[in-house]
Design an enzyme around this catalytic site. Structure first.
Site, PDB file in Angstrom:
ATOM      1  CG  ASP A  79      -0.328  -0.186   2.522  1.00 27.98           C
ATOM      2  OD1 ASP A  79       0.693  -0.906   2.589  1.00 27.98           O
ATOM      3  OD2 ASP A  79      -0.817   0.379   3.517  1.00 27.98           O
ATOM      4  CD  GLU A 137       3.221  -1.355   7.544  1.00 21.96           C
ATOM      5  OE1 GLU A 137       3.414  -1.396   8.775  1.00 21.96           O
ATOM      6  OE2 GLU A 137       3.377  -0.314   6.896  1.00 21.96           O
ATOM      7  CD  GLU A 138       2.591   2.938   5.522  1.00 23.98           C
ATOM      8  OE1 GLU A 138       2.577   3.298   6.714  1.00 23.98           O
ATOM      9  OE2 GLU A 138       3.618   2.951   4.821  1.00 23.98           O
ATOM     10  CG  HIS A 363       5.377   7.564   6.397  1.00 21.81           C
ATOM     11  ND1 HIS A 363       4.394   7.243   7.304  1.00 21.81           N
ATOM     12  CD2 HIS A 363       5.780   6.390   5.865  1.00 21.81           C
ATOM     13  CE1 HIS A 363       4.223   5.916   7.323  1.00 21.81           C
ATOM     14  NE2 HIS A 363       5.064   5.392   6.458  1.00 21.81           N
TER      15      HIS A 363
HETATM   16 NI    NI Z   1       6.547   1.014   5.369  1.00 26.58          NI
END
Ligand code: NI
Length: 390
Positions: A79, A137-138, A363
C-alpha cells in the site's frame, strides 16, 4: 553455493521497471487492485498456485518444490500513503494526493523478483515457498485480516521472512537484529469531562482545559518515572481538542495519543500508569476522565536462529562488514501479527543514497530510495530462503 547476487543483478532492469510502474500508480490500503493484478499475473505465469482477494486485495503465491521440506513465507506489503509527492522524479505518482512514500512499491517489485528466481529453482527445492503480498500495512492492519482469513494455514509456514527498505541506512548495508526490533503500539482516546461555564467565573465551572494540561504534563512522568531507564517506552499525545470561544470554559476536552513499548511487562506497566494518571489527575481537578486504549499492533520480535540465517544471507550478498545488528525503532509494523504465530525475521535493508539526494525520511513527500536496494534485497531474500529450501 548459488550466486544469488549475480542472479538478482540480471533482474535489475525489470525490478526497476516494476517498481517505477507501481510508484506511478500508488494505491491506498485495501485498494491495491491494480498492483495485486500485476502480481497475480506474474505469479501465475511463473507457475505458482495463486490465491487472490485475501483480505480484499492480498495475493498469495505458492511454489511447491520437487521434494517435501519446510514452508518458508516471505511477506511484501503493497500500500501507498495519503501524501502528495514532491520528488520531481520522472516516475512520480500520477495519482494526486497519493504516493508510495514508504517504499512498498519497492517491496512488491522485490517480491516479483524473488518469485522469478525461486521459480527457476523449483526442481531443486525441498519445501514450499509461500509469497504473501499484503494490503494495508499503513494503519489498516492488513496482516491481521490476512491471518483471520487463514493465510497461515494450508500450508502453515515454518519460517517467516520480511524486509523494509530503510532510508536511515545507506544502500549496500543491512541490519539484522535478534529479539525485538519494532514496538508494540496502542492508540488511546481520552475525554476529560468538566462542567462548562463563563470564562470569567471559573469557580462555578470545572475546567477541563486546565485538567487536560495537567494530565498531559503528568503523562510525561510515566516513561521518566515508571519505566526502567534501561528499558524503552513512548507516550505521546498527538491531538487535543476543546473549546470554541476565548471567554467560555468548555464542557470537555478530547485527546488522542500513542503508546509504544517492546517488553510485555513494560507494556502492562505503561498502560496501567497511563490509566491511573489520566483518571487520577482528572479527579484531582474535579473532572472525570474516559480513557479508551486500543491495541494496534504487537511488537515485532525476531527469532534468534532465523535472524542468524538472515544475517548469513545478508553477509553473503553485502559482505560481513556491511551487515550490522542493533537497529530498533519505536515505529510499529503489522508483520507482528504473522510473527506472533510463526517464528521469523524482519530486517532493515539500507536504501539511502545522500550523494544522489535519495535520503529523505519515510512518509515524507520527497521520499525516494536508491533502486540498487531492489537488487540487493532480492538477493538476500533468495539466499535466506535457499538456506531452508535448497
Ligand atoms: Ni513502510
Amino acid at each position: 553455493m548459488a550466486d544469488f547476487k549475480a542472479e538478482a543483478e540480471r533482474l535489475r532492469e525489470r525490478l526497476i521497471g516494476w517498481r517505477r510502474d507501481f510508484h506511478r500508480h500508488p494505491e491506498l490500503a485495501f485498494e491495491e487492485r491494480r498492483t495485486a493484478e500485476i502480481v497475480a499475473d506474474h505469479l501465475r505465469r511463473l507457475g505458482y498456485q495463486v490465491q487472490t482477494g485475501v483480505a480484499k486485495t492480498g495475493v498469495v503465491g505458492l511454489l511447491e518444490g520437487a521434494r517435501p521440506g519446510p514452508v518458508v513465507m516471505v511477506r511484501f506489503d503493497m500500500d501507498a500513503l495519503l501524501v502528495t509527492e514532491e520528488t520531481g522524479a520522472e516516475y512520480a505518482s500520477e495519482v494526486p494526493g497519493r504516493m508510495h512514500a514508504c517504499g512498498h512499491d519497492g517491496h512488491v517489485a522485490m517480491g516479483m523478483g524473488l518469485a522469478e528466481l525461486m521459480a527457476a529453482r523449483r526442481d531443486e527445492m525441498a519445501g514450499t515457498l509461500k509469497l504473501v503480498f499484503q494490503p494495508a500495512e499503513e494503519g489498516g492492519n492488513g496482516a491481521e485480516v490476512m491471518v483471520k482469513e487463514g493465510v497461515l494455514k494450508d500450508p502453515r509456514p515454518d519460517v517467516f521472512l520480511a524486509t523494509h527498505v530503510w532510508n536511515e541506512r545507506p544502500v549496500g548495508t543491512a541490519d539484522v537484529t535478534a529479539g525485538p526490533v519494532m514496538a508494540a503500539a496502542e492508540k488511546f482516546t481520552c475525554v476529560v469531562k468538566g462542567r462548562g461555564g463563563h470564562g470569567a467565573l471559573p469557580h462555578l465551572a470545572v475546567d477541563p482545559i486546565v485538567a487536560s494540561a495537567q494530565v498531559i504534563a503528568a503523562l510525561q512522568t510515566v516513561v521518566s518515572r515508571n519505566v526502567s531507564p534501561l528499558d524503552t517506552a513512548v507516550v505521546s499525545v498527538g491531538s487535543i481538542h476543546g473549546g470554541d470561544a476565548f471567554n467560555v470554559i468548555p464542557p470537555q476536552v478530547e485527546m488522542t495519543g500513542t503508546i509504544r513499548t517492546y517488553e510485555p511487562s513494560t507494556r502492562e506497566t505503561v498502560l496501567r500508569r497511563v490509566r491511573e494518571v489520566v483518571e487520577g489527575v482528572s479527579a484531582a481537578c474535579g473532572a472525570e476522565a474516559e480513557l479508551e486504549i486500543q491495541p494496534l499492533t504487537p511488537a515485532v520480535i525476531n527469532d534468534a536462529d532465523i535472524a542468524e540465517v538472515v544475517r548469513k544471507a545478508a553477509e553473503a550478498v553485502l559482505g560481513p562488514e556491511r551487515v550490522t545488528s542493533g537497529e530498533r525503532t519505536m515505529g510499529s509494523e503489522d508483520a507482528a501479527f504473522f510473527m506472533e504465530e510463526v517464528p521469523g525475521c524482519y530486517f532493515f535493508l539500507g536504501s539511502a543514497n545522500a550523494d544522489k539526494g535519495l535520503d529523505a525520511p519515510h512518509h515524507n513527500p520527497r521520499f525516494d530510495f536508491d533502486e540498487e536496494a531492489l537488487v540487493l534485497g532480492v538477493a538476500i531474500l533468495a539466499q535466506a530462503a535457499a538456506f531452508y529450501l535448497l
